[in-house]
Design a protein around this motif. Structure first.
Motif, PDB file in Angstrom:
ATOM      1  N   LYS A   1      -9.723   2.904  -2.430  1.00 17.70           N
ATOM      2  CA  LYS A   1      -9.423   2.643  -3.844  1.00 17.70           C
ATOM      3  C   LYS A   1     -10.594   2.955  -4.768  1.00 17.70           C
TER       4      LYS A   1
ATOM      5  N   GLY B   1      -6.436   5.337   2.374  1.00 21.35           N
ATOM      6  CA  GLY B   1      -5.998   4.623   1.176  1.00 21.35           C
ATOM      7  C   GLY B   1      -7.137   3.956   0.434  1.00 21.35           C
TER       8      GLY B   1
ATOM      9  N   HIS C   1      -9.961   8.772  -2.238  1.00 23.42           N
ATOM     10  CA  HIS C   1      -9.297   7.923  -3.224  1.00 23.42           C
ATOM     11  C   HIS C   1      -7.780   8.140  -3.214  1.00 23.42           C
ATOM     12  N   ASN C   2      -7.056   7.047  -3.013  1.00 18.80           N
ATOM     13  CA  ASN C   2      -5.589   7.074  -3.013  1.00 18.80           C
ATOM     14  C   ASN C   2      -4.997   8.084  -2.022  1.00 18.80           C
TER      15      ASN C   2
ATOM     16  N   THR D   1       0.847  -1.186   0.000  1.00 24.22           N
ATOM     17  CA  THR D   1       0.000   0.000   0.000  1.00 24.22           C
ATOM     18  C   THR D   1       0.886   1.240   0.000  1.00 24.22           C
TER      19      THR D   1
END
Lengths: 716, 183
Positions: free
Chosen positions: A672, A670, A680-681, A647
């Motif tokens: 997805k 984190g 997101h991200n 990750t």
């Protein structure tokens, strides 16, 4: 639906304008930013919620509120919320959906569940849920004939603690916990990070006790906020807590710092226990834990000298190493030695207001056997195991599961080893997800039903066991956004389609609540007051046992079980035994996880108000170790575990506040799913690194903190 | 220094405060502070090296100084000490957004509001003058924040400052802050 909101009928809603303040009406309801369920006052102006504050009448908020509760506005007005029912169009997992009408989405859901039930039997259905609205879907699934109903809050969180306490005292540790923190003179925390774990009332009590001079002992590999307020910080080697707890027992017994007459009267198996813990001398414990003998003795003395007004806190999320029930039992046993059961500053006796089912609602059938474990395994599981239902889906043992409903729980970030969760979903004939946001789980569903938030809906009445018994009301303070709907309405509509309408015998949510209040014997005046104040209070039963009164526990012996015959009979250690855990190899670290006070699991990772205060998670790394690795705070790293799962990139926090053999991160970041644009991200997903997990053989919980990770710098 | 009818100040109990940020969020709702900006913030200060560490946590804001450099340095008179409460306030209509006050504040307590004026903690002037607690004091789960009149020896804040050990921030700047940390 769409009918007028109940509080509009009130004669005199509390008007904040009277005090010359901001405009708007104040409406009491109950928070769901976490599961603690504090009473809140929503200030509503022009149909918008402008402020959320604590309800002064509610025993869990006492007029105060945690940051998540205050920031609930950010979840209500999250622009990324699910607003329309969705039906999958591409392959499952391709994340391609089309917008559907409620009619079609509900028909499709009912058909999907019914087909599976007809073809494979009701034991092939499963419901995973978290949160208050789950109650309606539990009724639906029980009505369909299945016992496969699991909340991950059991086997992924507090289950081992409750089993450890049940095996010792005959009773779990409660939610809210029955720890009498306000009256404690000394308290020990085992990895529990009160203050970062931000359950409003528990932190209120914690700070109040510190203000009164409570001495705190914090056992944690990390210098937590609580450690910073402690007289003693014991930076224990991860995985060795049982040795430390039995070491405390050893010292207290050896030094005679316990009440022998109390033990004689209230305990069974004490002599065998004493013999078992004899080997956990301070010197032997030091070798395992890294805690110096003089520190072990000093902290044992603090606990014992303040007894019975001292305690080892039961903790909450205790699923760490796979031997968690035995560790929690060791916690219970040290408390047993302190003689604090039913005593001020120890564990109090909670009370509640019993609620009855509405008279026009038939009893819901209870089904005993769930499909969450092969016959004979995990004999002390007290609730259905969410991980067990996943396992059965994958293996067909004890039977295949073919349809899931997932309500309010993002399983890919909740159950360990997300690969298994996705593989199980691919074996299903049908899956429906109900959520507020496009969480990852919704991307794998066949049908997605958008629920409105807690500020836009009713739920069932709330009446927990607590020091002050009460009934609280969740009521909508604004109309639902978009085309989202409340859970009770969805369950009723599905009930109609599945021939289970008799279990939802009300037209509106107000009828549902009113029928239940009537059946429970509340007068019209009390009911009106509930809508106005948000809560009905009742005098508490006695919280403490008279000094010297013998214990009458729900254990097989009726006493504190220092040596457990039932554990012995079922092939487990009757007294907890410390076993040395596997250690991370060179260049790798044990991954530990915890909470930020500003976030709840992964559920708030898209809330702009809360992100403003805690924008992303970081990986905590001992500073000296970081220097050796050429890493500095602010660097970004990829985190990789022993199985190659990754990750990141995640920001490094190089700090003195953690041991060198572990790293720590706040859970829930984190994400997805790109439909959650802020989450997101953003940061790292610790759950992606839990491809290894250890299942507690006693009751089936999943220990997460058994993964070893390496960090690799990423140039950005 | 002007004498004011009242002298409102704030204490934050560092033993109670867990740094949860509920105060900051409550302030945002009450005072419509735009996201990304803040009138309050939380400090966590750790000293020492593993495993001999000490930590202090507190929530902080404008210190409502008696000798306020922001007031002295304001060219338009927009920043002023309120006669009634003794708190430092900004008259938005007079503020040109020149940032002289921001440059002179040793506590970094001010920011430019998107609509152009300088903004900061008002000590919930609209609430305390109505006899109510500030939004941060009301919400605080640990009861760490106490606001009150330092001119009144019977107020909770005055009693706390008599009873407890306290510190002040950057007193060397000569600002005479009315913000106190109980330690």
């Amino acid at each position: 639906m769409g009918s007028s909101l109940p509080w509009e009928n009130l004669e005199t809603p509390l008007e904040s304008q009277e005090a010359g303040l901001g405009q708007g009406s104040i409406i009491p309801t109950v928070c769901e930013m976490c599961f603690w369920k504090c009473g809140v006052h929503a200030r509503v102006h022009d149909g918008k919620v402008v402020a959320l504050t604590g309800n002064p009448d509610h025993p869990l908020s006492r007029g105060r509120l945690c940051p998540r509760g205050v920031g609930g506005i950010g979840s209500l007005y999250d622009p990324d919320r699910l607003s329309e029912p969705l039906i999958r169009v591409g392959e499952r997992g391709s994340q391609e959906f089309r917008v559907a009408t409620w009619e079609e989405a509900l028909d499709r859901t009912a058909e999907g569940l019914r087909k599976v039930a007809d073809q494979y039997g009701p034991e092939s259905l499963a419901l995973f849920y978290h949160g208050a609205g789950g109650s309606f879907f539990k009724t639906l699934f029980k009505g369909m004939g299945t016992a496969n109903i699991a909340a991950p809050s059991y086997a992924q969180c507090r289950g081992p603690r409750d089993v450890g306490f049940e095996l010792t005292f005959g009773e779990g540790a409660g939610s809210p916990e029955i720890a009498d923190v306000p009256n404690a003179r000394v308290m020990a925390l085992i990895g529990t990070h009160l203050g970062e774990n931000m359950h409003n009332t528990s932190v209120q009590d914690f700070s109040a006790a510190l203000g009164k001079g409570m001495r705190l002992i914090t056992v944690d590999p990390r210098y937590s906020v609580a450690a910073g307020k402690s007289k003693y910080w014991l930076p224990i080697k991860p995985g060795t807590d049982i040795a430390l707890l039995l070491g405390w027992a050893n010292v207290i017994i050896r030094e005679g710092w316990y009440d022998a007459a109390y033990i004689e009267k209230n305990a069974v198996g004490f002599d065998k226990f004493r013999a078992e813990v004899a080997k956990y001398t301070p010197e032997a414990v030091y070798i395992e834990t890294g805690i110096k003998p003089e520190q072990l003795i000093a902290t044992a003395r603090e606990l014992a000298q303040a007894a019975p007004h001292s305690l080892v806190h039961p903790g909450r999320r205790v699923t760490w190493y796979g031997d968690d029930t035995q560790r929690c039992r060791a916690v219970a046993l040290v408390n047993g030695l302190l003689g604090n059961w039913g005593q001020p500053g120890g564990f109090y006796m909670s009370s509640s207001i019993p609620l009855k089912q509405a008279e026009n609602q038939p009893p819901v059938p209870e089904h005993q056997a769930a499909s969450d474990r092969p016959a004979g395994s995990y004999p002390y599981a007290g609730s259905v195991l969410a991980n067990g239902l996943r396992e059965a889906t994958l293996t067909g043992d004890p039977n295949e599961l073919k349809a899931w409903m997932v309500y309010g729980t993002n399983l890919p970030m909740v159950l360990p080893d997300p690969r298994k969760t996705l593989a199980a979903i691919q074996k299903l004939d049908f899956m429906v997800a109900i959520d507020i946001l496009p969480m990852e789980i919704t991307g794998w569903a066949d049908v997605v039903l958008p629920e409105c938030t807690y500020l836009e809906r009713h739920d069932d009445l709330i009446a927990p066991w607590y020091r002050e018994p009460y009934v609280a009301l969740r009521q909508p303070v604004v109309e639902p956004m978009g085309n989202s709907k409340p859970g009770w309405w969805m369950a009723k509509e599905l009930g109609k389609r599945l021939g289970l309408e008799q279990h939802f015998p009300w037209e509106t949510a107000n009828d549902m609540i009113g029928d239940r209040l009537n059946a429970s014997g509340f007068s019209a005046a009390q009911q009106a007051n509930l809508y106005k104040k948000g809560v009905i209070l009742k005098q508490a039963d006695p919280m403490y046992l008279p000094a010297g009164a013998p214990l009458d526990l729900a254990t097989p012996s009726g006493k504190i079980e220092f040596w457990s015959q039932q554990l012995a009979d079922t092939g487990f250690d009757p007294v907890p035994v410390y076993r040395r855990p596997e250690q991370p190899g060179p260049g790798t670290f044990r991954l530990l996880t915890g909470r930020s006070p500003v976030h709840t699991f992964g559920r708030t990772a898209n809330n702009s108000r809360l992100l403003d205060q805690y924008p992303e998670n970081e990986v905590w790394l001992n500073r000296a170790t970081a220097v050796d690795m050429g890493l500095r705070s602010g660097d970004r790293v990829m985190m990789k575990n022993q199985d190659g799962a990754e990750t990141g990139p995640v920001k490094v926090k190089a700090t003195e506040r953690i041991r060198g053999d572990c790293v720590y991160m706040v859970h829930g970041f984190g994400h997805k799913d790109p439909r959650m644009r802020r989450a997101h991200n953003n940061g790292g997903d610790d759950n992606a690194l839990t491809t290894r997990y250890k299942v507690d053989p006693i009751m089936g919980a999943t220990g997460y903190s058994v993964n070893f990770v390496s960090l690799e710098k990423v140039e950005v | 220094m002007t004498r004011t009818a009242h002298k409102y100040g704030m204490v934050v109990d560092t033993i109670a405060c867990v740094g949860c940020s509920a105060c900051t969020l409550a302030c945002r709702s009450e005072n419509e502070v735009p996201e990304g900006l803040s009138r309050r913030w939380v400090n966590q200060e750790t000293r020492g090296s593993f495993p001999d560490l000490k930590m202090k946590i507190w929530s902080e804001s404008c210190q409502h100084c008696e000798n306020a450099p922001c007031v002295k340095n304001c060219p338009t008179g927009a920043s002023f000490i309120d006669d009634f409460t003794g708190t430092v306030q900004v008259e938005r209509d007079l503020c040109t957004g020149c940032k002289a006050c921001m440059a002179s504040c040793p506590y970094d307590a001010r920011y430019i509001h998107p609509t152009g004026y300088v903004d900061k903690c008002t000590l919930c002037h609209h609430r305390i003058t109505g006899g109510l607690e500030t939004a941060c004091e009301t919400v605080c789960p640990t009861s760490a924040i106490v606001v009150g009149d330092l001119n009144d020896p019977g107020s909770e804040i005055s009693q706390l400052l008599r009873k407890r050990k306290f510190e002040q921030r950057r007193t060397a700047a000569g600002t005479r802050p009315k913000f106190f940390l109980l330690v």
